[in-house]
Motif scaffolding. Structure first.
Motif, PDB file in Angstrom:
ATOM      1  N   GLN A   1      -3.667  -2.807   6.970  1.00 35.25           N
ATOM      2  CA  GLN A   1      -3.880  -1.854   5.770  1.00 35.25           C
ATOM      3  C   GLN A   1      -2.679  -1.701   4.764  1.00 35.25           C
ATOM      4  O   GLN A   1      -2.895  -1.672   3.697  1.00 35.25           O
ATOM      5  CB  GLN A   1      -4.541  -0.461   6.011  1.00 35.25           C
ATOM      6  CG  GLN A   1      -5.892  -0.459   6.789  1.00 35.25           C
ATOM      7  CD  GLN A   1      -6.534   0.820   6.754  1.00 35.25           C
ATOM      8  OE1 GLN A   1      -6.384   1.611   5.511  1.00 35.25           O
ATOM      9  NE2 GLN A   1      -7.369   1.154   7.776  1.00 35.25           N
ATOM     10  N   VAL A   2      -1.668  -1.425   5.539  1.00 37.24           N
ATOM     11  CA  VAL A   2      -0.445  -1.663   4.527  1.00 37.24           C
ATOM     12  C   VAL A   2      -0.403  -2.837   3.766  1.00 37.24           C
ATOM     13  O   VAL A   2       0.071  -3.043   2.541  1.00 37.24           O
ATOM     14  CB  VAL A   2       0.964  -1.337   5.389  1.00 37.24           C
ATOM     15  CG1 VAL A   2       2.240  -1.754   4.510  1.00 37.24           C
ATOM     16  CG2 VAL A   2       0.817   0.130   5.696  1.00 37.24           C
ATOM     17  N   ALA A   3      -0.371  -4.042   4.295  1.00 36.64           N
ATOM     18  CA  ALA A   3      -0.272  -5.305   3.786  1.00 36.64           C
ATOM     19  C   ALA A   3      -1.264  -5.570   2.575  1.00 36.64           C
ATOM     20  O   ALA A   3      -1.129  -6.078   1.425  1.00 36.64           O
ATOM     21  CB  ALA A   3      -0.718  -6.479   4.818  1.00 36.64           C
ATOM     22  N   ALA A   4      -2.770  -5.134   2.979  1.00 39.39           N
ATOM     23  CA  ALA A   4      -3.868  -5.175   1.729  1.00 39.39           C
ATOM     24  C   ALA A   4      -3.197  -4.172   0.647  1.00 39.39           C
ATOM     25  O   ALA A   4      -3.567  -4.319  -0.560  1.00 39.39           O
ATOM     26  CB  ALA A   4      -4.973  -4.733   2.334  1.00 39.39           C
ATOM     27  N   PHE A   5      -2.661  -2.957   0.918  1.00 44.09           N
ATOM     28  CA  PHE A   5      -2.559  -1.909   0.110  1.00 44.09           C
ATOM     29  C   PHE A   5      -1.402  -2.410  -0.880  1.00 44.09           C
ATOM     30  O   PHE A   5      -1.371  -2.139  -2.096  1.00 44.09           O
ATOM     31  CB  PHE A   5      -1.927  -0.631   0.724  1.00 44.09           C
ATOM     32  CG  PHE A   5      -1.429   0.412  -0.221  1.00 44.09           C
ATOM     33  CD1 PHE A   5      -2.266   1.121  -0.771  1.00 44.09           C
ATOM     34  CD2 PHE A   5       0.213   0.342  -0.423  1.00 44.09           C
ATOM     35  CE1 PHE A   5      -1.858   2.374  -1.522  1.00 44.09           C
ATOM     36  CE2 PHE A   5       0.388   1.431  -1.245  1.00 44.09           C
ATOM     37  CZ  PHE A   5      -0.297   2.507  -2.054  1.00 44.09           C
ATOM     38  N   VAL A   6      -0.268  -2.779  -0.458  1.00 51.25           N
ATOM     39  CA  VAL A   6       0.881  -3.327  -1.197  1.00 51.25           C
ATOM     40  C   VAL A   6       0.437  -4.444  -2.254  1.00 51.25           C
ATOM     41  O   VAL A   6       0.692  -4.368  -3.343  1.00 51.25           O
ATOM     42  CB  VAL A   6       1.997  -4.063  -0.478  1.00 51.25           C
ATOM     43  CG1 VAL A   6       2.950  -4.622  -1.095  1.00 51.25           C
ATOM     44  CG2 VAL A   6       2.458  -3.069   0.470  1.00 51.25           C
ATOM     45  N   LYS A   7      -0.632  -5.328  -2.043  1.00 50.01           N
ATOM     46  CA  LYS A   7      -1.013  -6.272  -3.007  1.00 50.01           C
ATOM     47  C   LYS A   7      -1.791  -5.586  -4.151  1.00 50.01           C
ATOM     48  O   LYS A   7      -1.749  -6.088  -5.153  1.00 50.01           O
ATOM     49  CB  LYS A   7      -1.947  -7.315  -2.142  1.00 50.01           C
ATOM     50  CG  LYS A   7      -1.169  -8.078  -1.201  1.00 50.01           C
ATOM     51  CD  LYS A   7      -2.426  -9.278  -0.427  1.00 50.01           C
ATOM     52  CE  LYS A   7      -1.830 -10.100   0.530  1.00 50.01           C
ATOM     53  NZ  LYS A   7      -2.682 -10.879   1.236  1.00 50.01           N
ATOM     54  N   GLU A   8      -2.317  -4.604  -3.997  1.00 50.78           N
ATOM     55  CA  GLU A   8      -3.069  -3.624  -5.078  1.00 50.78           C
ATOM     56  C   GLU A   8      -2.223  -2.867  -5.574  1.00 50.78           C
ATOM     57  O   GLU A   8      -2.700  -2.337  -6.810  1.00 50.78           O
ATOM     58  CB  GLU A   8      -4.354  -3.235  -4.363  1.00 50.78           C
ATOM     59  CG  GLU A   8      -5.206  -4.279  -3.933  1.00 50.78           C
ATOM     60  CD  GLU A   8      -6.547  -3.659  -2.944  1.00 50.78           C
ATOM     61  OE1 GLU A   8      -6.599  -2.164  -3.150  1.00 50.78           O
ATOM     62  OE2 GLU A   8      -7.409  -4.204  -2.463  1.00 50.78           O
TER      63      GLU A   8
END
Length: 335
Positions: free
Chosen positions: A275-282
């Motif tokens: 979830q952190v990886a996805a969050f950083v992108k957005e």
């Protein structure tokens, strides 16, 4: 009385083994879980929810976890002491809030040490916690680590001017989380003051502070985009979310329940990393949409910041047993 949220509430009926009849309802094991973070910190909160649901399901209702969020019981600085005393059974501690008590935990926020979140994961997999952190928490604080997951990297929020060079830190008041980020900011000419994330909004709004190094999640969860104008990206530190249980409570649990908790905690860790990886992108786009100007610190300016804060790392190494070995693992796991 503070309102608490029960994420799970179920009592399993135990079936009599080999008797063909229904046994009396088994009284569930009650666990009190405290976190200072609010549900708006989604990539931390949602994995916690899933963890609790998984424990309930896999234990067939034998475990009931009562979750108190948003600092209803204890704030981030109080959680380790509360867990050690047995005031709560479980917490999800933030590493930097413990750094005054356990200097080794400053490894996660040594200035500009980790390249990114995947680098942190590789270092953890290489045994970073096994150099003393796990043992010291258990023996000195009656705390058993169940799992560890990341926050997104610390970046620099400022009210008026962006952080683009070492000189930009000078003369500014900075809200910090631990002793190490405070020392690093001091070395770059800033004036640090310890402050929990719950106080940041008003401190910015009233002009009490000029800036803070915090994850992107904090800015969104605490609406800092309403009271700051600039966000400077520099990967200042990568903090951790440490899921833990009181040692005496842990030792009192049946082995099969311990195994359920460990497996569910591992799933929580993996979920939060994803979830952190996805969050950083957005997240960067979210800040820009909110009117915050986003800056990326140039490589030469970033190296100057590393050079200026190097004494903080040298001082840390002298304080921590096996300090050089921690740094060896970090260096070994770089890309």
């Amino acid at each position: 009385m503070k309102k608490h949220w029960l994420i799970t509430a179920a009592i399993a009926l135990c079936m009599g083994m080999g008797m063909g009849t229904t046994a009396a309802a088994e009284k569930p094991i009650q666990l009190t879980f405290s976190t200072y973070l609010p549900p708006s910190y989604e990539y931390v909160w949602k994995p916690i929810e899933k963890f609790v649901e998984t424990v309930h399901k896999e234990s067939n209702g034998r475990v009931k976890i009562n979750v108190f969020h948003s600092g209803q019981l204890f704030d981030g600085y109080e959680e380790l002491a509360a867990l050690s005393r047995g005031d709560v059974d479980m917490v999800n501690m933030t590493g930097t809030y413990l750094s005054g008590t356990m200097p080794a935990l400053n490894i996660f926020t040594l200035p500009f040490l980790f390249q990114d979140v995947p680098h942190l994961r590789r270092a953890l997999n290489e045994g970073l916690l096994d150099l003393g952190i796990t043992k010291d928490l258990k023996e000195q604080h009656d705390t058993v680590i169940l799992g560890i997951a990341p926050f997104d990297p610390y970046e620099f929020y400022t009210r008026e001017k962006p952080i683009l060079s070492v000189d930009d830190f000078k003369g500014k008041v900075w809200a910090t989380t631990g002793s190490l980020d405070a020392r690093a900011l001091q070395l770059m000419g800033g004036s640090p003051t310890g402050m929990p994330s719950s106080e940041l909004y008003l401190a910015f709004d009233r002009g009490v502070i000029d800036g803070t190094p915090r994850p992107l999640l904090t800015g969104i969860g605490r609406s800092l985009y309403e009271v700051t104008k600039h966000l400077s990206l520099a990967n200042f530190g990568v903090d951790t979310s440490i899921l833990s249980i009181n040692r005496k409570k842990w030792d009192s649990l049946p082995p099969d329940i311990q195994e359920i908790l460990r497996k569910a905690a591992k799933e929580r860790d993996n979920d939060q990393f994803d979830q952190v990886a996805a969050f950083v992108k957005e997240a960067v786009g979210t800040y820009e949409a909110k009117g915050v100007k986003v800056h990326r610190v140039e490589a030469d300016a970033l190296q100057a910041m590393r050079d200026a804060t190097a004494p903080a790392i040298e001082e840390w190494v002298k304080l921590v047993p096996d300090g050089p070995r921690y740094l060896e693992i970090v260096e070994k796991t770089k890309n």
